[in-house]
Design an enzyme around this catalytic site. Sequence first.
Site, PDB file in Angstrom:
ATOM      1  CB  SER A  93      -0.927  -0.003   1.207  1.00 54.42           C
ATOM      2  OG  SER A  93      -0.228   0.498   2.321  1.00 54.42           O
ATOM      3  CE  LYS A  94       0.864   7.207  -3.673  1.00 51.45           C
ATOM      4  NZ  LYS A  94       1.793   6.746  -4.620  1.00 51.45           N
ATOM      5  NE  ARG A  95      -2.064   3.073   5.351  1.00 53.71           N
ATOM      6  CZ  ARG A  95      -2.078   1.874   5.870  1.00 53.71           C
ATOM      7  NH1 ARG A  95      -1.309   1.574   6.883  1.00 53.71           N
ATOM      8  NH2 ARG A  95      -2.870   0.928   5.384  1.00 53.71           N
ATOM      9  CD  GLN A  96       2.644  -1.480   3.827  1.00 51.19           C
ATOM     10  OE1 GLN A  96       2.403  -1.701   2.639  1.00 51.19           O
ATOM     11  NE2 GLN A  96       2.160  -2.214   4.794  1.00 51.19           N
ATOM     12  N   GLY A  97       5.224   2.925   1.207  1.00 47.02           N
ATOM     13  CA  GLY A  97       6.228   3.332   0.223  1.00 47.02           C
ATOM     14  C   GLY A  97       5.590   3.459  -1.132  1.00 47.02           C
TER      15      GLY A  97
END
Length: 505
Positions: free
Chosen positions: A253-257
């Site tokens: 997901s975008k949160r992790q990179g």
Amino acid sequence: MSKVRVRFAPSPTGFLHIGSLRTVLFNYLIAKKEKGKLILRIEDTDQKREVAGAVANLIEILDWLGLKFDEGPDIGGKFGPYIQSQRLEIYKKYAAELLKKGGAYYCFCSPERLEKMRSDQQKDGEPPHYDRACRDLPEKEVEKRLEAGEKAILRQKMPLAGVIKVKDELRGEIEFKAADLEDQVLIKSDGMPTYQFASVVDDHLMEISHVLRGEEWIPSLPKNILLYKAFGWTPPKFIHLPLTLNKEGGKLSKRQGDVAVEDYRAKGYLPEALLNFSVLLGWSPYTKDISGESQKEILSLEEMIKKFEIKDMRTSGGVFDLTKLDYFNGYYIRQKPLDELAELCLSYLEEAIKKARKQESTPLRQGFEGQAKTQYIKKVIALEQERLKKLSDIAEATEFFFADELKYEPRLLIWKKLSAKEVKKNLEEVYEQLEKIPEKNWTNDSIEDGLISYIKAKEVKVGDYLWPMRVALTGRQASPSPFDVAEVLGKEESLKRIKFAISSL
Ligand code: GLU
């Protein structure tokens, strides 16, 4: 001629997801391996997700990756149009055909009714599903309501009982209970087809032989197969690729990179590295090779095509490991001829130079325009080529080559237990030795020879001299060897920097 035809069918979300890169790559490999055709089809019937310029971006990034298509919106082909929103008439025609064949029915339920139905089901602990209220409406009533202009959608008529057996080429037979299949929507109230309908119609009309897509589509497989059956069409072969997981085993997901290929490109990852990395997230080319080649993981696109076999694809999820991507990227950066690498690094350097100029804290060295600048930049890059993990690293790594005056704490010049006075004296000796080297002999080797033999003759420690020299030239504690740096900086600049260090102590 090969009958293999595969397609990559992205929705134009505005970027290419790193997981989709693998889907398109495997489609490409099947097409090449089997001497078939690769088709690009844009699935844009979900208007809410439309992003301006998204199709052009998609085509551009696929081109940058080096994945060439045989048919698609930009190149055409005899199965076009290749953008679903331009195929609405086709879907209309096939929706009518399906109705006639009894595979679908009109549903007049209002969104409010459906909403209430779902919340009631939830209250009763049932999974939400359509209650088939419109499935058996008398034909006459349907006609009347349509004539009166009532809004309707089209739903697929699923079997009410039994087991649906479907086949995935990698996973074998999978069974689904008919009772679990909803009468899903095929045409929405705005006349747009759903993915479920449009993709089946298009895959059939475009004569797709293998549908290769992510495993999140497995639940759609029985519905797809039933739709083919209702039309009386032969379904293609299906292959579902395992998900790419993050290191914790969850969804990327975008949160992790970064999840967009475009982000990796902007950071200076090379297409070769992204492809090599992606292909190993679902395929083990060497598992059956006992000839000692099994450890080899570096694969060019040509090698992938040569070695690729559908049966060697894996069904377990691949783990997205950035360290591994960096490893591949570093490898491909090292393989680049210097001219090409310099070309690739230029925009990153220009950016860094511009930044330095703006801050004014690091005034730029003068006299590096035109040829001299290109030559200088090439030498700088050659020094860093071995170490670069991504092209954007070049800016930070080489900033000191472009600064007119280095900013560092004089304390940094001091090596271990030496006093400032001793360091100053050592630097003065270094200065004297370097000054003796004629301009035309100013190479890393002669600088090294000169200094090392001087240090050896004095029977002192190498670090006592080379550490302060390195810091004087770079302002850093980690850098390429001071001899290499001195050669690239040139005699005048090197001496200037050492003099500056001496004066700061
Ligand atoms: N439009 C679908 C997606 O973007 C395509 C799935 C498929 O390949 O059938 O995921």
